[in-house]
Write an enzyme that holds these catalytic residues in place. Structure first.
Site, PDB file in Angstrom:
ATOM      1  N   VAL A 172     -11.652  -6.254  -1.775  1.00 35.69           N
ATOM      2  CA  VAL A 172     -11.307  -5.031  -1.563  1.00 35.69           C
ATOM      3  C   VAL A 172     -10.677  -4.837  -0.099  1.00 35.69           C
ATOM      4  CG1 VAL A 172     -12.219  -2.646  -1.025  1.00 35.69           C
ATOM      5  CG2 VAL A 172     -13.039  -3.924  -2.839  1.00 35.69           C
ATOM      6  N   GLY A 173      -9.649  -4.555   0.104  1.00 30.17           N
ATOM      7  CA  GLY A 173      -9.199  -4.238   1.571  1.00 30.17           C
ATOM      8  C   GLY A 173      -9.610  -2.795   2.076  1.00 30.17           C
ATOM      9  N   ASP A 174      -8.621  -2.494   3.263  1.00 32.74           N
ATOM     10  CA  ASP A 174      -8.977  -1.266   3.915  1.00 32.74           C
ATOM     11  C   ASP A 174      -8.476  -0.035   3.502  1.00 32.74           C
ATOM     12  OD1 ASP A 174      -6.135  -2.288   4.500  1.00 32.74           O
ATOM     13  OD2 ASP A 174      -5.871  -0.607   5.493  1.00 32.74           O
TER      14      ASP A 174
ATOM     15  N   THR B 164       0.913  -1.102  -0.021  1.00 31.28           N
ATOM     16  CA  THR B 164       0.060  -0.049   0.018  1.00 31.28           C
ATOM     17  C   THR B 164       0.925   1.430  -0.063  1.00 31.28           C
ATOM     18  OG1 THR B 164      -1.553  -1.260   1.425  1.00 31.28           O
ATOM     19  CG2 THR B 164      -1.889   1.250   1.313  1.00 31.28           C
TER      20      THR B 164
END
Length: 314
Positions: free
Chosen positions: A207-209, A178
């Protein structure tokens, strides 16, 4: 009297191995971090906004093949990229977020345009790309994002049937990819931005954070701006960015105490690994991680620049 301004950036956190870090790779990573933090800081010095500064920094990292965002994004199980990004302005808590985009060179720019040029907070997949086309964005072919390194990672994970490598050729294959930035501008406004290519071999439109406000990205004037990097599912479950902001708002904890309490506490207890960057209303910067390293850099309110990789660098 000069008003304080500062910026901090990250390029992901996780297991970053000294033994596999070559001088060439380290120089390239540090040069990209230096370019991102320096150009965005110059923008702030010229009176630019915190939002423009964090977008500037993240765009530069998205353009580098050394980070899992934009050009360097990892590949899904279908051998494509699916990217997520978010931008938040602390002034009026305005937000723009995109998820699952495949043909946008700089997802963070699109997230900013969702914030500033739409009625919405989050757009996903084909709809986000339709919005981009309406604004005149170029359609970027998947070939632009393809790198041999990411293809090798995908093949290795497919061979193991996992989304995590047990062996790697690179120093950061165990890193959670990220990129992000947080900033305080001369008007006292805070902002945060985060962008990611997700996880290698991901399926089902995961989908992540990163694009989830309050999990991987958050900014609130007179309090704090945060960008997170780590095991996305754990960071969502812990509402990491929101929890840090709440501890500062209600418990009156300083940025260092609040970040440490969350990253070394609930997140770690749930088995979550990763880190955060944060900047408070006075420009105090914190880098927090519960892992071996995080690509990171900052220029503080005194103009002092730092570029670091490993957790044991003070």
């Amino acid at each position: 009297m000069n008003k304080p301004f500062a910026i901090a950036i990250h390029g992901g956190a996780g297991t970053i191995l000294h033994a596999q870090m070559t001088d060439e790779i380290q120089r390239a990573i540090e040069q990209a971090l230096d370019q991102a933090v320096s150009q965005s800081h110059q923008l702030l010095a010229q009176g630019g906004s915190a939002v423009d500064a964090v977008v500037c920094a993240v765009r530069i990292l998205e353009d580098s093949p050394h980070f899992n965002a934009g050009k360097g994004s990892v590949l899904t199980a279908k051998e494509m990229v699916e990217m997520d990004a978010a931008v938040m302005s602390g002034e009026h808590r305005q937000v723009g977020s995109v998820a699952g985009v495949r043909h946008i060179k700089n997802p963070v720019q699109l997230a900013k345009d969702v914030m500033q040029q739409s009625e919405h907070v989050m757009l996903i997949g084909e709809g986000a790309e339709e919005f981009a086309a309406k604004l005149g964005y170029d359609y970027t072919e998947q070939d632009y994002f393809f790198t041999d390194r990411r293809y090798e990672q995908l093949l290795a994970m497919k061979a193991e049937g996992t989304t995590a490598l047990s062996e790697s050729r690179y120093p950061d294959d165990h890193k959670f990819g990220t990129v992000g930035a947080v900033a305080l501008d001369q008007d006292g406004n805070l902002a945060a931005a985060t962008s990611t290519g997700g996880i290698t071999n991901k399926q089902f439109g995961r989908v992540g954070d990163s694009p989830i406000i309050g999990a991987g990205t958050y900014a609130e004037n007179h309090n704090v701006a945060i960008s997170a990097t780590g095991m996305g599912e754990a960071f969502i479950r812990c509402c990491v960015a929101s929890d840090i902001a709440a501890r500062m708002r209600y418990l009156r904890e300083d940025v260092h105490t609040a970040c440490t309490a969350v990253i070394q506490g609930e997140v770690k207890n749930l088995g979550g690994e990763g880190g955060v960057i944060a900047i408070d209303r006075s420009g105090e910067i914190h880098f927090g991680m519960n892992c071996e390293g995080m690509y990171r850099s900052c220029i503080d309110i005194h103009g002092k620049k730092q570029i670091k990789i490993y957790a044991d660098e003070v």
